[in-house]
Design an enzyme around this catalytic site. Structure first.
Site, PDB file in Angstrom:
ATOM      1  N   ASP A   8      23.928  68.474  -3.355  1.00  0.00           N
ATOM      2  CA  ASP A   8      24.218  67.246  -4.078  1.00  0.00           C
ATOM      3  C   ASP A   8      25.761  67.131  -4.103  1.00  0.00           C
ATOM      4  O   ASP A   8      26.462  68.127  -3.875  1.00  0.00           O
ATOM      5  CB  ASP A   8      23.649  67.371  -5.498  1.00  0.00           C
ATOM      6  N   ASP A  10      27.999  64.780  -6.545  1.00  0.00           N
ATOM      7  CA  ASP A  10      28.629  64.632  -7.866  1.00  0.00           C
ATOM      8  C   ASP A  10      28.238  65.787  -8.792  1.00  0.00           C
ATOM      9  O   ASP A  10      27.059  65.949  -9.118  1.00  0.00           O
ATOM     10  CB  ASP A  10      28.180  63.313  -8.522  1.00  0.00           C
ATOM     11  N   GLY A  45      22.171  62.332 -11.241  1.00  0.00           N
ATOM     12  CA  GLY A  45      21.268  62.231 -10.085  1.00  0.00           C
ATOM     13  C   GLY A  45      20.539  60.899  -9.982  1.00  0.00           C
ATOM     14  O   GLY A  45      19.858  60.634  -9.002  1.00  0.00           O
ATOM     15  N   ASN A 117      28.873  55.823  -3.079  1.00  0.00           N
ATOM     16  CA  ASN A 117      30.309  56.090  -2.900  1.00  0.00           C
ATOM     17  C   ASN A 117      30.567  57.458  -2.263  1.00  0.00           C
ATOM     18  O   ASN A 117      31.710  57.918  -2.232  1.00  0.00           O
ATOM     19  CB  ASN A 117      31.020  56.039  -4.259  1.00  0.00           C
ATOM     20  N   ASP A 169      22.972  69.860  -9.688  1.00  0.00           N
ATOM     21  CA  ASP A 169      23.406  70.010 -11.088  1.00  0.00           C
ATOM     22  C   ASP A 169      22.595  69.106 -12.015  1.00  0.00           C
ATOM     23  O   ASP A 169      22.929  68.995 -13.194  1.00  0.00           O
ATOM     24  CB  ASP A 169      24.902  69.656 -11.233  1.00  0.00           C
TER      25      ASP A 169
HETATM   26  C1  BG6 Z   1      24.621  60.391  -8.463  1.00  0.00           C
HETATM   27  C2  BG6 Z   1      25.193  60.596  -9.837  1.00  0.00           C
HETATM   28  O1  BG6 Z   1      25.150  61.338  -7.585  1.00  0.00           O
HETATM   29  O2  BG6 Z   1      24.930  59.086  -7.965  1.00  0.00           O
HETATM   30  C3  BG6 Z   1      24.729  59.487 -10.776  1.00  0.00           C
HETATM   31  O3  BG6 Z   1      24.770  61.849 -10.349  1.00  0.00           O
HETATM   32  C4  BG6 Z   1      25.072  58.132 -10.171  1.00  0.00           C
HETATM   33  O4  BG6 Z   1      25.351  59.659 -12.024  1.00  0.00           O
HETATM   34  C5  BG6 Z   1      24.452  58.015  -8.777  1.00  0.00           C
HETATM   35  O5  BG6 Z   1      24.581  57.080 -10.997  1.00  0.00           O
HETATM   36  C6  BG6 Z   1      24.778  56.690  -8.089  1.00  0.00           C
HETATM   37  O6  BG6 Z   1      26.145  56.625  -7.837  1.00  0.00           O
HETATM   38  P1  BG6 Z   1      26.925  55.338  -7.315  1.00  0.00           P
HETATM   39  O7  BG6 Z   1      28.277  55.900  -6.895  1.00  0.00           O
HETATM   40  O8  BG6 Z   1      26.167  54.770  -6.167  1.00  0.00           O
HETATM   41  O9  BG6 Z   1      27.016  54.399  -8.462  1.00  0.00           O
HETATM   42 MG    MG Z   2      24.919  65.685  -9.306  1.00  0.00          MG
END
Ligand code: BG6
Ligand code: MG
Length: 215
Positions: A8, A10, A45, A117, A169
């Protein structure tokens, strides 16, 4: 035998879990919606729109679809500003050593992230080319705990699910890995989650690495 590790992003590779929290907090404060770190744990997640739904449980009125999209957009704009300041120093402890250990054992590596992202983040921290495959929120239609992101990563690597280890995580991410028939190492916030196959406070834990790979 483990032939691939799917990480993963983030909160496993980089400190962006805190950036997500700060961006959601700013959005929620602007709307007068109560939000704290405990509620934030439920967002780990989980996709952007599903995260917003969890935050809106505390709102005192209903939001239209259009308003929800505007709030998700606002959060993402704040988030993008925060991640534009990321550097290599934001890579979490033990990550680089864990990756080199994998490489020295010819174990393939991938990212399996719900985030849209993910790629710019990997570029910013200078790690985009460190992984054999990157599957992210742009490639999937079902959020963790659905195993889609990890199954796609395993397919791209050409490795059978039972030979993959997921590192997560988030409890939703641990469930996603297990639902995909993979073993899961839970770190950080998910370290206490009893469903995980293995647990460690962080990837710095050398004993955990030995336990997983020297069998
Ligand atoms: C996950 C994060 O990796 O990505 C979440 O743990 C987040 O908190 C999700 O909402 C989506 O992310 P993004 O960057 O597309 O808004
Ligand atoms: Mg994560």
């Amino acid at each position: 035998m483990i032939k691939a590790v799917i990480f993963d992003l983030d909160g496993v590779i980089v400190t962006t879990d805190d950036c997500h929290y700060r961006a959601w907090k700013q959005m929620a404060d602007g709307e007068g919606i109560y939000f704290d770190r405990k509620i934030n744990e439920r967002l780990r997640g989980v996709s952007r729109m599903e995260s917003l739904e969890i935050i809106l449980e505390r709102a005192d009125r209903k939001y239209s679809q259009e308003e929800k999209e505007a709030l998700a957009y606002k959060k993402n704009e704040i988030y993008k500003k925060l991640i534009s300041e990321l550097t290599e120093r934001d890579v979490l402890p033990g990550v680089k050593e864990f990756l080199s250990e994998c490489k020295s054992r010819h174990i393939l590596t991938a990212i399996g992230s719900s985030s849209k992202n993910a790629k710019p983040i990997l570029e910013r921290i200078g790690m985009f080319s460190e992984f054999d495959a990157v599957v992210d929120g742009n490639d999937i239609s079902k959020s963790k705990p659905d195993p889609e992101v990890f199954v796609k990563a395993a397919q791209r690597l050409g490795v059978e699910r039972e030979n993959c280890l997921v590192v997560e995580d988030a409890c939703a991410g641990v469930d996603a890995g297990l639902n995909g028939g993979m073993r899961v190492l839970a770190v950080g916030s998910a370290a206490e989650y009893e469903r995980a196959t293995y647990s460690a406070n962080s990837l710095e834990d050398k004993e955990c690495f030995k336990l997983i790979f020297q069998q």
